[in-house]
Design a protein around this motif. Sequence first.
Motif, PDB file in Angstrom:
ATOM      1  N   ASN A 121       0.844  -1.034  -0.110  1.00 59.66           N
ATOM      2  CA  ASN A 121       0.284  -0.190  -0.074  1.00 59.66           C
ATOM      3  C   ASN A 121       0.870   1.257  -0.295  1.00 59.66           C
ATOM      4  O   ASN A 121       2.157   0.915  -0.055  1.00 59.66           O
ATOM      5  CB  ASN A 121      -0.976  -0.088   1.434  1.00 59.66           C
ATOM      6  CG  ASN A 121       0.218   0.089   2.605  1.00 59.66           C
ATOM      7  OD1 ASN A 121       1.006   0.774   2.215  1.00 59.66           O
ATOM      8  ND2 ASN A 121      -0.716  -0.752   4.050  1.00 59.66           N
ATOM      9  N   ALA A 133       1.509   3.476   2.279  1.00 56.98           N
ATOM     10  CA  ALA A 133       2.750   4.299   2.833  1.00 56.98           C
ATOM     11  C   ALA A 133       3.771   2.818   3.228  1.00 56.98           C
ATOM     12  O   ALA A 133       4.912   3.166   3.607  1.00 56.98           O
ATOM     13  CB  ALA A 133       1.678   3.241   4.947  1.00 56.98           C
ATOM     14  N   ASN A 134       3.182   1.247   2.800  1.00 59.55           N
ATOM     15  CA  ASN A 134       4.513   0.300   2.989  1.00 59.55           C
ATOM     16  C   ASN A 134       5.493   0.630   1.471  1.00 59.55           C
ATOM     17  O   ASN A 134       7.272   0.441   1.957  1.00 59.55           O
ATOM     18  CB  ASN A 134       4.113  -1.238   2.272  1.00 59.55           C
ATOM     19  CG  ASN A 134       3.529  -1.687   4.153  1.00 59.55           C
ATOM     20  OD1 ASN A 134       3.944  -1.092   5.207  1.00 59.55           O
ATOM     21  ND2 ASN A 134       2.598  -2.561   3.664  1.00 59.55           N
ATOM     22  N   ALA A 193       7.828   4.152   2.851  1.00 63.45           N
ATOM     23  CA  ALA A 193       8.989   3.654   3.375  1.00 63.45           C
ATOM     24  C   ALA A 193      10.066   2.692   2.767  1.00 63.45           C
ATOM     25  O   ALA A 193      11.296   3.445   3.187  1.00 63.45           O
ATOM     26  CB  ALA A 193       8.280   2.704   4.823  1.00 63.45           C
ATOM     27  N   ARG A 217       1.177  -8.508   9.569  1.00 60.49           N
ATOM     28  CA  ARG A 217       1.101  -7.359   8.887  1.00 60.49           C
ATOM     29  C   ARG A 217       0.751  -5.695   9.042  1.00 60.49           C
ATOM     30  O   ARG A 217      -0.446  -5.877   9.230  1.00 60.49           O
ATOM     31  CB  ARG A 217       1.116  -7.221   7.096  1.00 60.49           C
ATOM     32  CG  ARG A 217       2.304  -8.106   6.334  1.00 60.49           C
ATOM     33  CD  ARG A 217       1.871  -8.657   5.117  1.00 60.49           C
ATOM     34  NE  ARG A 217       2.360  -9.746   4.175  1.00 60.49           N
ATOM     35  CZ  ARG A 217       2.333 -10.215   3.197  1.00 60.49           C
ATOM     36  NH1 ARG A 217       0.577 -10.370   3.177  1.00 60.49           N
ATOM     37  NH2 ARG A 217       2.933 -12.004   3.252  1.00 60.49           N
ATOM     38  N   ARG A 218       1.535  -4.904   9.295  1.00 61.34           N
ATOM     39  CA  ARG A 218       0.718  -3.366  10.226  1.00 61.34           C
ATOM     40  C   ARG A 218      -0.064  -3.006   9.118  1.00 61.34           C
ATOM     41  O   ARG A 218      -0.369  -1.997   8.965  1.00 61.34           O
ATOM     42  CB  ARG A 218       1.653  -2.938  10.694  1.00 61.34           C
ATOM     43  CG  ARG A 218       2.503  -3.871  12.307  1.00 61.34           C
ATOM     44  CD  ARG A 218       2.666  -2.956  13.038  1.00 61.34           C
ATOM     45  NE  ARG A 218       3.395  -3.871  14.066  1.00 61.34           N
ATOM     46  CZ  ARG A 218       4.205  -2.844  14.968  1.00 61.34           C
ATOM     47  NH1 ARG A 218       4.674  -2.223  15.071  1.00 61.34           N
ATOM     48  NH2 ARG A 218       4.316  -4.102  16.703  1.00 61.34           N
ATOM     49  N   GLY A 219       0.932  -2.829   7.478  1.00 58.98           N
ATOM     50  CA  GLY A 219       0.694  -2.195   6.238  1.00 58.98           C
ATOM     51  C   GLY A 219       0.387  -0.628   6.736  1.00 58.98           C
ATOM     52  O   GLY A 219       0.181   0.369   6.084  1.00 58.98           O
ATOM     53  N   ASP A 220       1.491   0.194   8.214  1.00 58.36           N
ATOM     54  CA  ASP A 220       1.548   1.477   8.024  1.00 58.36           C
ATOM     55  C   ASP A 220       3.419   1.668   8.100  1.00 58.36           C
ATOM     56  O   ASP A 220       3.666   3.054   8.197  1.00 58.36           O
ATOM     57  CB  ASP A 220       1.451   1.542   9.729  1.00 58.36           C
ATOM     58  CG  ASP A 220       2.736   1.202  10.253  1.00 58.36           C
ATOM     59  OD1 ASP A 220       3.315   0.008  10.199  1.00 58.36           O
ATOM     60  OD2 ASP A 220       2.339   0.999  12.317  1.00 58.36           O
ATOM     61  N   GLY A 221       4.112   1.110   7.442  1.00 55.05           N
ATOM     62  CA  GLY A 221       4.782   1.480   6.724  1.00 55.05           C
ATOM     63  C   GLY A 221       6.576   0.918   7.732  1.00 55.05           C
ATOM     64  O   GLY A 221       7.843   0.821   6.997  1.00 55.05           O
ATOM     65  N   SER A 222       5.751  -0.066   8.933  1.00 54.65           N
ATOM     66  CA  SER A 222       6.883  -0.239  10.368  1.00 54.65           C
ATOM     67  C   SER A 222       8.012  -1.646   9.845  1.00 54.65           C
ATOM     68  O   SER A 222       8.495  -1.693  10.657  1.00 54.65           O
ATOM     69  CB  SER A 222       6.236   0.099  11.296  1.00 54.65           C
ATOM     70  OG  SER A 222       5.285  -0.293  11.698  1.00 54.65           O
ATOM     71  N   ASP A 223       6.641  -2.262   8.661  1.00 54.26           N
ATOM     72  CA  ASP A 223       6.982  -3.871   8.410  1.00 54.26           C
ATOM     73  C   ASP A 223       8.648  -3.382   7.649  1.00 54.26           C
ATOM     74  O   ASP A 223      10.085  -3.898   7.838  1.00 54.26           O
ATOM     75  CB  ASP A 223       6.494  -4.581   7.559  1.00 54.26           C
ATOM     76  CG  ASP A 223       5.707  -4.871   9.069  1.00 54.26           C
ATOM     77  OD1 ASP A 223       5.513  -5.027  10.379  1.00 54.26           O
ATOM     78  OD2 ASP A 223       4.727  -5.390   8.513  1.00 54.26           O
ATOM     79  N   HIS A 232      10.262  -0.778   7.275  1.00 53.58           N
ATOM     80  CA  HIS A 232      11.499   0.256   8.571  1.00 53.58           C
ATOM     81  C   HIS A 232      12.499  -1.504   8.696  1.00 53.58           C
ATOM     82  O   HIS A 232      13.176  -1.239   8.775  1.00 53.58           O
ATOM     83  CB  HIS A 232      11.418   1.383   9.112  1.00 53.58           C
ATOM     84  CG  HIS A 232      10.590   1.726   8.364  1.00 53.58           C
ATOM     85  ND1 HIS A 232      11.033   2.810   7.751  1.00 53.58           N
ATOM     86  CD2 HIS A 232       9.756   3.146   8.323  1.00 53.58           C
ATOM     87  CE1 HIS A 232      11.105   4.387   7.189  1.00 53.58           C
ATOM     88  NE2 HIS A 232       9.262   4.248   7.605  1.00 53.58           N
TER      89      HIS A 232
END
Length: 664
Positions: A600, A602-603, A606, A638-644, A646
Amino acid sequence: MPVDPVTLEILKNHTRAAAESMAYTLYRTAHSTFVKETEDFTTGLTTPSGETFATPTELGATWFVGLNYGRAIGLIDNYRPGDIAMTNDPYSGFVCTHSPDMHIWKPIFHDGEIVAFSVGHVHNTDVGGAVPASLSRTLSEIHQEGVRIPPTKILEEGELNRQVLDIFLANVRAPEQNWGDLKAQIAACNTGERKVHEMIRRFGAETFREGCDALLDYAEAQARAIVRALPDGTYPFADYMDEDSVDGWPCRIMLTLIIDGDRLIFDFTGSDPQLESSLNMPTGGDERHTLLMVGMTYVLYSLDPSLYLNSGIGRVCRCILPSGTIVNPVFPAAVGMRTLSCSRLQGLILGAFAPAAPDRMAGAPGSGGPIMNVNTTDNATGRRIMAAINPMTGGSGGRASEDGQDGSGANQGFLKNTPVEVNEVEAGIKVLRYGLAPDSAGPGLHRGGLGTDMVFQAFSPNTRVTARNRDRTRFTGWGIAGGRTGGPSRFILNPGTNHEVNLRNTDILTIGPGDVIHVSCGGGGGWGDALQRDSEAVLLDHRRGWVSIEHARDAYGVVIRDGAVDHAATAALRAERRGEATDGFYDYGTERTEFETVWNPANYAALTEGLARLPVHWRFFAKHRVFEAMDRMDPRKRRGDGSDVHRMLATLQTEFPQLADAAD
């Protein structure tokens, strides 16, 4: 003194006629099929600084109207009358965009001063290198893509530089074709020189000089008026190639279009890193490079067909090109398959403009069909053959006013069909079928154009087939305003037999006598709700063999029985399916929708930010490691907010401590 409007209009027609004469000379004297039949060539006239002020519109590759020869011209010292320079090096002067394209330019003198250059290019079927036809997704650096000639004089004061020519011809697979096409180019440039002298005699040198600059200003003013009529705003849009390398991961090109008054900004931040394959686009960081301006020119010309086509159009736009990305690679990145990337980019630009003018823009152009080449042996003579056999093109997207064009149109309209008889004589193959691909058009109130479809057979052992630009087997061309995606492309070896192989996006293979290849191109995206399409239009497409009974029912809700529309059953089916319209303006298709549930915005943001902090030569490797890690990850976690993403990039730097010390 400014040139008066009447004189300028007359001069405009004279300069375009000169460019057309150059094109006709080249077209009538070229040797290779890809030039004399497909017409992958250009001619033109430029100012002394290299801006193209005149191009043909009837012959050749019309998408090169914005070519700027300035950087290449500046790499030659001390021009004299009778000189002609040439280059096919994508990294020297950045006028050439992959090694098969040989560009030449000739200074035109008047009273000891250069008043213009006559210019042009041809696409050589082969310039040597690792594979026949010189181009393949499998190649990873420019050195594999054939002999490269930096800007060099091939004629010095009218005398042929035989040493340069011999080096060039010694490194190619069909030297007689290359030499024949080069002579045609030289003849075209001489025609351009003669026509310029005729104009100077008619108009005077000063009027000619000022008029050439005024023609660039004229096109710029037209372009600004078109842009000014569009609504200001920011329009983000992305599209993908199926693979960034052989059996690789999807490759994204991201564009943020900004319309601000009469100005445009193309921001390519978010596009994938420079690739370890040949899909990179060599722009040299030029914010108005012709590869980037083509799609914009298509858009503006679609909105106003009176637009005069020359380099002045590009002045309305500025591009932001992050270094070390697919749109601005650094040496020695391979660039030969930029044809595929540019085709996707052109469609991407059409898609970005679509929300700003939905009633005048079309769905995605058909794509994924290759430019086919055959390297084989003539069984009767033993002669080795190196020939282009056809560009497999898709139709244009559907529009608010009508269906897309079948088998051509959009950004592939300049590539001409090669007659079957010519293919068979010059390439040593037998064509079993050539036509339109059934069920390939994107459904819509106005459907997309159908793709082309070809089946051919080889007769000799070790016949090597190159199919550059293979794509769209996974991510198909998007529909707009309720229209659906076009069909996928296909590449099948020995179809319908026990030895059938789905080659997907393979672009080079070796086949033997009796082997059969079936290749087809994806169709254009549809416009509007397919359930509202006239049922009789669907029936007509079925009778023509373009829409199957099953596809008519599934895509259009039209029931065909006994060769006619069952109107009662059709009405009932459409009423049952009413409300199936796509969510949002675009329809991307199942494959892309599923892919973007993971990748998505965000990912991907990142990923882009993280890769930009790495040295260029690590980025492609790092992208693949992150994609592999994401693919292995439990979807529920999977979180989907870019943290994975990073976290994965941080893990990569821990795994490879040398990354911290790596230098670009």
